[in-house]
Design a protein around this motif. Structure first.
Motif, short mmCIF file in Angstrom:
data_model
loop_
_atom_site.label_atom_id
_atom_site.label_comp_id
_atom_site.label_asym_id
_atom_site.label_seq_id
_atom_site.Cartn_x
_atom_site.Cartn_y
_atom_site.Cartn_z
N ASP A 1 0.86 -1.19 0.00
CA ASP A 1 0.00 0.00 0.00
C ASP A 1 0.89 1.23 0.00
OD1 ASP A 1 -1.80 2.11 0.58
OD2 ASP A 1 -3.15 0.70 1.57
N LYS A 2 0.57 2.17 -0.89
CA LYS A 2 1.42 3.37 -0.97
C LYS A 2 1.17 4.32 0.20
CE LYS A 2 -1.36 6.37 -3.90
NZ LYS A 2 -1.48 7.06 -5.16
N ARG B 1 -15.09 6.84 5.55
CA ARG B 1 -16.02 7.00 4.43
C ARG B 1 -17.18 6.05 4.71
NH1 ARG B 1 -11.84 5.86 -0.04
NH2 ARG B 1 -10.84 4.86 1.69
N ALA B 2 -16.99 4.76 4.41
CA ALA B 2 -18.11 3.84 4.58
C ALA B 2 -18.47 3.67 6.06
CB ALA B 2 -17.75 2.49 3.99
N LEU B 3 -19.76 3.73 6.32
CA LEU B 3 -20.26 3.53 7.68
C LEU B 3 -21.14 2.29 7.73
CD1 LEU B 3 -21.24 7.21 8.28
CD2 LEU B 3 -19.53 5.96 9.58
N ALA B 4 -21.85 2.02 6.62
CA ALA B 4 -22.85 0.95 6.64
C ALA B 4 -22.23 -0.37 6.21
CB ALA B 4 -23.99 1.32 5.69
N GLN C 1 -15.32 3.08 8.55
CA GLN C 1 -14.33 2.40 7.71
C GLN C 1 -12.91 2.47 8.29
OE1 GLN C 1 -14.81 3.34 3.59
NE2 GLN C 1 -12.84 2.52 2.98
N LEU D 1 2.95 0.72 -6.15
CA LEU D 1 3.03 0.08 -7.48
C LEU D 1 3.16 1.20 -8.49
CD1 LEU D 1 2.55 -2.40 -9.42
CD2 LEU D 1 0.19 -1.63 -9.48
N ASP E 1 -13.18 -0.08 -5.55
CA ASP E 1 -13.29 1.19 -6.26
C ASP E 1 -12.44 1.23 -7.53
OD1 ASP E 1 -14.94 1.95 -4.20
OD2 ASP E 1 -14.00 3.90 -3.88
N GLY F 1 -20.86 0.86 -1.65
CA GLY F 1 -19.55 0.80 -2.32
C GLY F 1 -18.57 -0.16 -1.67
N MET F 2 -18.28 0.05 -0.41
CA MET F 2 -17.31 -0.80 0.27
C MET F 2 -17.82 -2.24 0.33
SD MET F 2 -16.29 -0.73 4.24
CE MET F 2 -17.94 -1.27 4.61
N ASN F 3 -19.12 -2.39 0.59
CA ASN F 3 -19.70 -3.74 0.66
C ASN F 3 -19.54 -4.46 -0.67
OD1 ASN F 3 -21.34 -4.03 3.38
ND2 ASN F 3 -21.55 -1.91 2.71
C1 LIG Z 1 -18.48 10.07 1.78
C2 LIG Z 1 -18.47 8.60 1.50
C3 LIG Z 1 -19.29 7.74 2.22
C4 LIG Z 1 -19.32 6.37 1.93
N1 LIG Z 1 -20.17 5.53 2.63
C5 LIG Z 1 -20.22 4.21 2.33
C6 LIG Z 1 -21.05 3.30 3.09
O1 LIG Z 1 -21.75 3.68 4.03
N2 LIG Z 1 -21.03 1.97 2.76
C7 LIG Z 1 -20.26 1.51 1.72
O2 LIG Z 1 -20.30 0.29 1.44
N3 LIG Z 1 -19.43 2.33 1.02
C8 LIG Z 1 -19.39 3.67 1.28
N4 LIG Z 1 -18.52 4.49 0.61
C9 LIG Z 1 -17.62 3.92 -0.42
C10 LIG Z 1 -16.35 3.29 0.18
O3 LIG Z 1 -15.69 4.19 1.01
C11 LIG Z 1 -15.41 2.81 -0.93
O4 LIG Z 1 -16.17 2.03 -1.83
C12 LIG Z 1 -14.23 2.00 -0.39
O5 LIG Z 1 -13.34 2.79 0.36
C13 LIG Z 1 -13.43 1.37 -1.53
O6 LIG Z 1 -12.41 0.61 -0.99
P1 LIG Z 1 -11.18 0.16 -1.88
O7 LIG Z 1 -10.29 -0.64 -0.98
O8 LIG Z 1 -11.66 -0.44 -3.14
O9 LIG Z 1 -10.45 1.52 -2.31
P2 LIG Z 1 -9.76 2.59 -1.37
O10 LIG Z 1 -10.47 2.70 -0.07
O11 LIG Z 1 -9.62 3.82 -2.20
O12 LIG Z 1 -8.32 1.98 -1.07
C14 LIG Z 1 -7.33 1.91 -2.09
C15 LIG Z 1 -5.98 1.61 -1.42
O13 LIG Z 1 -5.02 1.41 -2.44
C16 LIG Z 1 -3.85 2.15 -2.12
N5 LIG Z 1 -3.19 2.51 -3.39
C17 LIG Z 1 -3.68 3.30 -4.37
N6 LIG Z 1 -2.80 3.35 -5.40
C18 LIG Z 1 -1.74 2.58 -5.06
C19 LIG Z 1 -0.52 2.22 -5.71
N7 LIG Z 1 -0.20 2.69 -6.92
N8 LIG Z 1 0.33 1.41 -5.06
C20 LIG Z 1 0.03 0.91 -3.83
N9 LIG Z 1 -1.12 1.22 -3.17
C21 LIG Z 1 -1.99 2.03 -3.78
C22 LIG Z 1 -4.35 3.37 -1.36
O14 LIG Z 1 -3.33 3.92 -0.54
C23 LIG Z 1 -5.48 2.76 -0.54
O15 LIG Z 1 -5.04 2.22 0.68
C24 LIG Z 1 -18.48 5.86 0.89
C25 LIG Z 1 -17.61 6.72 0.19
C26 LIG Z 1 -17.61 8.08 0.47
C27 LIG Z 1 -16.70 9.00 -0.30
#
Ligand SMILES: Cc1cc2nc3c(=O)[nH]c(=O)nc-3n(C[C@H](O)[C@H](O)[C@H](O)COP(=O)(O)OP(=O)(O)OC[C@H]3O[C@@H](n4cnc5c(N)ncnc54)[C@H](O)[C@@H]3O)c2cc1C
Length: 498
Positions: free
Chosen positions: A17-18, A27-30, A90, A114, A270, A282-284
């Motif tokens: 992880d960078k 961000r995600a709460l639910a 989250q 990466l 994401d 989203g997170m789910n």
């Molecule tokens: C305001 C808000 C409220 C939300 N509420 C909800 C909710 O209630 N329920 C829900 O399910 N979802 C919710 N979401 C969505 C949820 O937060 C995201 O879907 C979730 O964080 C996605 O997780 P992820 O691990 O895919 O990506 P991210 O959380 O973006 O994590 C990506 C990771 O990859 C790392 N990374 C990136 N590029 C590189 C690289 N080149 N090399 C190494 N590491 C790298 C980053 O440092 C990070 O740690 C909400 C989002 C927002 C903005």
């Protein structure tokens, strides 16, 4: 979650992880019921539920008044062991998962970035930059791009990310507050302005507020603060904020990657799909992606599954991501549109309509299953076959409570293929299970199994992630079981014998 599941199944993983430390803003709460069911398989549900706050009802407000209350428990209690939305921020969630991973012997390497990667015929080659600037070459059979909306994995694969960006900026605030929305339930406040508000409980007089701030200048987004939040919608919902512990803002997009897999690389979370936070999905969805891929990858790396099983990852996950982005987009347009017609629908039509729909039994079940992600199915997948009762190949195995503290989800904790029979297995089924080294779990037939849509004496081949692979009733269930494994290139080792 992907690393935890792979590690449990004996696949070696490396996580980089960078970011120098896990996220500190939430961000995600639910956390939805389906995620908790999958967590239960990994032994994570009990500690997660203990740390979160189960919200058992959703309230819809309009014009400053509560217009409807939707109780989740009466519908959910016959559908899932988790008949609520768990509010679990989250940042705490990520810390918990990282600690579990460390306890399992896998450290997240930080900050390691990466920078690029390429696909060789037999392996992936990635260049990783360490915090001292040195670049390391890492080779691995597969790469899982869980690297968020700006995914370098996605860009290296030249996969498009079509969609758009909302003009609204979202905020999340951790507050101490009083008022009727701070009663331990979730409140959705619709307004005749284009502002909306979500209130999530966090314990006594503590809550997280999610809403929108109007800001068109991108350079100002990072500097927005609580004082930029329109107070009108808060006042109408009678939220009196005494203290803001922290506040952060996000620009939100709606996009789906044009592919979730290219050769030996996959996109999850994401990196593959982003949309408005309305609906808490989203997170789910990202966690669902991880679990869908984990057992398939583990099976391939351990030589148990033919690599073509990996095709089913995109086949099963991309249609859901596309539907989700389209539906959250429509919901978001409705809650934030400026036109007088949209405002009238929002405050006049939507609250009574939703509340009425929730009072109609089948619709109530449908709404619960949709929001909780229990309704996600893979019926169109090449891994799904047959039907027994109302249950099709590709459906989530319906939950059946068997007695105090026991249910048909208990055996899913093995994270392995298994057969469930609700009634009595034929001798052919018992023999087929033995031939394929499959545990055969026999459950007494009764009203709970019937109400769940299962068939008396129905035979269900269940995948490691709790979805039905093959549903069958009648004489030739044993023959179908044999054909299923032969045609999908799945071999089960002796140790799975039940
Ligand atoms: C305001 C808000 C409220 C939300 N509420 C909800 C909710 O209630 N329920 C829900 O399910 N979802 C919710 N979401 C969505 C949820 O937060 C995201 O879907 C979730 O964080 C996605 O997780 P992820 O691990 O895919 O990506 P991210 O959380 O973006 O994590 C990506 C990771 O990859 C790392 N990374 C990136 N590029 C590189 C690289 N080149 N090399 C190494 N590491 C790298 C980053 O440092 C990070 O740690 C909400 C989002 C927002 C903005």
């Amino acid at each position: 979650v992907l690393a935890l599941w792979l590690n449990r199944l004996g696949a070696r993983v490396r996580v980089v992880d960078k970011a120098p430390e896990p996220g500190t803003t939430s961000r995600a709460l639910a956390v939805q019921a389906r995620t908790l069911e999958l967590y239960r398989q990994m032994g994570l549900a009990a500690p997660v539920v203990e740390q979160g706050v189960p919200a058992r009802a959703l309230n819809i407000w309009a014009k400053g008044e509560p217009k409807g209350r939707i109780e989740l428990e009466p519908t959910g209690k016959d559908v899932s062991p988790f008949p609520y939305v768990l509010v679990y921020p989250q940042d705490a969630h990520e810390k918990f998962l990282t600690a579990r991973l460390a306890a399992a012997g896998v450290a997240v390497e930080r900050p390691v970035e990466l920078v690029e990667m390429r696909d060789e015929p037999d392996r992936m080659v990635a260049h990783l930059r360490r915090h001292d600037g040195s670049v390391e070459t890492c080779e691995a059979p597969f790469v899982a791009g869980c690297d968020g909306a700006r995914s370098v994995v996605r860009e290296s694969l030249r996969v498009g990310f079509p969609g758009g960006t909302y003009s609204h900026v979202f905020y999340v605030a951790d507050v101490e507050a009083t008022g009727p929305t701070m009663n331990g339930e979730v409140h959705i406040v619709l307004d005749d302005t284009s502002n909306f508000l979500l209130c999530f409980p966090m314990g006594s007089n503590r809550g997280r507020l999610v809403g929108t701030v109007h800001e068109t200048d991108d350079s100002r987004v990072a500097t927005l603060g609580w004082n930029d939040v329109s107070q009108g919608v808060l006042e109408r919902a009678r939220v009196r904020v005494d203290k803001v512990h922290w506040f952060s803002t996000y620009r939100v997009h709606h996009r789906v990657a044009s592919a979730f897999r290219v050769g030996r690389a996959f996109l999850l979370g994401d990196a593959g799909h982003i949309h408005s936070p309305v609906g808490g999905q989203g997170m789910n969805t990202g966690i669902g992606d991880a679990i869908n891929l984990a057992w398939k990858l583990a099976g391939v790396t351990r030589g148990r599954h033919d690599p073509r099983i990996l095709d089913s990852y995109e086949e099963e996950r991309i249609p859901f991501a596309r539907r989700l982005v389209a539906s959250t987009d429509r919901a978001f347009e409705l809650v934030t549109a400026d036109s007088p017609l949209a405002a009238a629908i929002r405050v006049g039509v939507a609250p009574p309509l939703l509340t009425t729909l929730f009072h109609v039994g089948p619709l109530r079940k449908f709404l619960f299953e949709t929001v909780s992600q229990i309704g996600i199915h893979y019926r169109g997948s090449h891994l799904s076959e047959g039907q027994a009762g109302a249950v099709h190949g590709g459906d989530r195995l319906p939950w059946v409570r068997l007695g105090v503290g026991t249910d048909n989800f208990d055996p899913l904790q093995s994270l392995d293929w298994q057969v469930h029979v609700y009634g009595a297995p034929t001798s052919d089924i018992t023999k087929a299970c033995s031939t394929h080294h499959l545990p055969c779990h026999v459950f007494e037939w009764g009203p709970a199994a019937k109400n769940a849509g299962l068939a008396h004496d129905g035979v269900y081949l269940v995948r490691p992630d709790g979805y039905v692979a093959l549903a069958s009733e009648g004489e030739d269930a044993a023959r179908k079981l044999g054909i299923y494994f032969a045609t999908r290139g799945i071999r089960l080792p002796e140790r799975a014998k039940g």
